[in-house]
Write a protein that holds these residues in place. Structure first.
Motif, PDB file in Angstrom:
ATOM      1  N   VAL A   1       0.835  -1.204   0.000  1.00 32.14           N
ATOM      2  CA  VAL A   1       0.000   0.000   0.000  1.00 32.14           C
ATOM      3  C   VAL A   1       0.868   1.252   0.000  1.00 32.14           C
ATOM      4  O   VAL A   1       0.521   2.261  -0.613  1.00 32.14           O
ATOM      5  CB  VAL A   1      -0.952   0.003   1.212  1.00 32.14           C
ATOM      6  N   PHE A   2       2.017   1.201   0.670  1.00 36.43           N
ATOM      7  CA  PHE A   2       2.914   2.355   0.726  1.00 36.43           C
ATOM      8  C   PHE A   2       4.159   2.148  -0.137  1.00 36.43           C
ATOM      9  O   PHE A   2       5.178   2.792   0.085  1.00 36.43           O
ATOM     10  CB  PHE A   2       3.303   2.651   2.175  1.00 36.43           C
ATOM     11  N   HIS A   3       4.046   1.269  -1.125  1.00 35.47           N
ATOM     12  CA  HIS A   3       5.139   1.069  -2.068  1.00 35.47           C
ATOM     13  C   HIS A   3       5.294   2.328  -2.916  1.00 35.47           C
ATOM     14  O   HIS A   3       4.330   2.839  -3.466  1.00 35.47           O
ATOM     15  CB  HIS A   3       4.830  -0.134  -2.963  1.00 35.47           C
ATOM     16  N   GLY A   4       6.503   2.838  -3.023  1.00 37.38           N
ATOM     17  CA  GLY A   4       6.746   4.069  -3.775  1.00 37.38           C
ATOM     18  C   GLY A   4       6.423   5.325  -3.001  1.00 37.38           C
ATOM     19  O   GLY A   4       6.238   6.386  -3.595  1.00 37.38           O
ATOM     20  N   PHE A   5       6.384   5.229  -1.658  1.00 43.07           N
ATOM     21  CA  PHE A   5       5.989   6.394  -0.865  1.00 43.07           C
ATOM     22  C   PHE A   5       6.987   7.543  -0.989  1.00 43.07           C
ATOM     23  O   PHE A   5       6.602   8.714  -0.960  1.00 43.07           O
ATOM     24  CB  PHE A   5       5.843   6.008   0.612  1.00 43.07           C
TER      25      PHE A   5
END
Length: 308
Positions: free
Chosen positions: A124-128
């Motif tokens: 869900v927070f991949h590439g945050f």
């Protein structure tokens, strides 16, 4: 959201390169092809109001904390600092919804299926990091461009709208925060509204947020391309030309690997795939959002005036 989402879907699918599983075939009926462009609309549609309320509240309070006079145009350095703090602050809030939107635009499927797939992968927070950078820099560039263009407009016409007033209601998409800008709108009487003078005055003002939005997008677009590909790759589970592959890469390694992969697929021009749809979006969104916002403000002001 309703006006700009179709352009945003075209942008995301162009950024991924090649055929997208979510794209309708060219032989499909026109209504089906149009509906396919609105995949992933629920996350922004359900959260835009709350996110903008939080954004505006943070921005105004940060400006006040930096010493800007309430309701007045702040110095450029104050606007930039407040915009940067605000963009960074709202990034954790907007990340999950942006990731879900991009996953659906790239892969299709329902919101429930997209949520389950990304949650099960812990992505869900991949590439945050990229997302937070886009929120921060995009907000600063957008509001800074508004400030500079507004100063030029006031030099030519002292009675023109202030920069923050012109930018307040212009929310082209953004990165999410690249198209946001708070401020005030000038007051007008009911008679002016009926005679159409306010609508006529709003038309030239809508070009200001459009140009500022184009400036912001042009400066940060390659980072947005990487974000879209990494988020879509996380949803697809890696592989293919459409996103980052899995397999041990983490943090900056994912970004570097995807940047190299993208460059090899099309050189420097690959980092600007889909920018045409993005720039086309700025005009319609600003042209529709400003009048709709003015109508809503007029109706609410009239109602509270009658009650008070």
């Amino acid at each position: 959201v309703l006006v700009g989402h179709a352009f945003d879907t075209m942008k995301v699918q162009a950024q991924l390169g090649g055929a997208s599983p979510a794209a309708a075939p060219s032989t499909a009926p026109l209504p089906q092809r149009i509906l396919a462009l609105y995949r992933g609309i629920l996350p922004p549609l359900l959260t835009t109001g709350a996110v903008r309320a939080v954004y505006f509240a943070i921005f105004e309070n940060v400006k006040l904390g930096l010493g800007a006079p309430p309701g007045d145009t702040a110095p450029l350095q104050t606007v930039l600092l407040a915009a940067g703090v605000t963009g960074c602050s709202v990034a954790p809030l907007t990340q999950p919804f942006v990731a879900l939107k991009i996953w659906q635009q790239a892969n299709g499927g329902t919101l429930a299926a997209a949520s389950a797939a990304m949650w099960s992968r812990g992505r869900v927070f991949h590439g945050f990091g990229l997302h937070a950078g886009l929120e921060t820099v995009g907000s600063m560039v957008y509001l800074g461009a508004c400030q500079r263009r507004g100063e030029g407009s006031r030099e030519k016409s002292p009675g023109s709208l202030s920069t923050t007033a012109a930018c307040q209601q212009a929310c082209t998409s953004a990165p999410s925060a690249a198209s946001r800008g708070p401020g005030r709108r000038p007051s007008r009487s009911r008679g002016e509204w009926r005679r159409g003078r306010w609508q006529a005055a709003s038309l030239p003002c809508s070009s200001l947020p459009s140009r500022a939005g184009c400036t912001a997008w042009s400066s940060i677009y390659p980072v947005d391309v990487l974000r879209s590909r990494i988020m879509a790759g996380a949803g697809r589970g890696g592989g293919g030309d459409g996103g980052a592959r899995g397999g041990g890469e983490a943090g900056g390694g994912v970004v570097r690997a995807e940047a190299v992969r993208l460059y090899r697929s099309g050189g420097a021009r690959a980092f600007y795939r889909g920018i045409g749809a993005t720039l086309l979006r700025a005009g319609p969104v600003a042209g529709v959002l400003l009048p709709v916002n003015d109508l809503a403000l007029e109706a609410l002001s009239r109602r509270y005036a009658e009650q008070g």
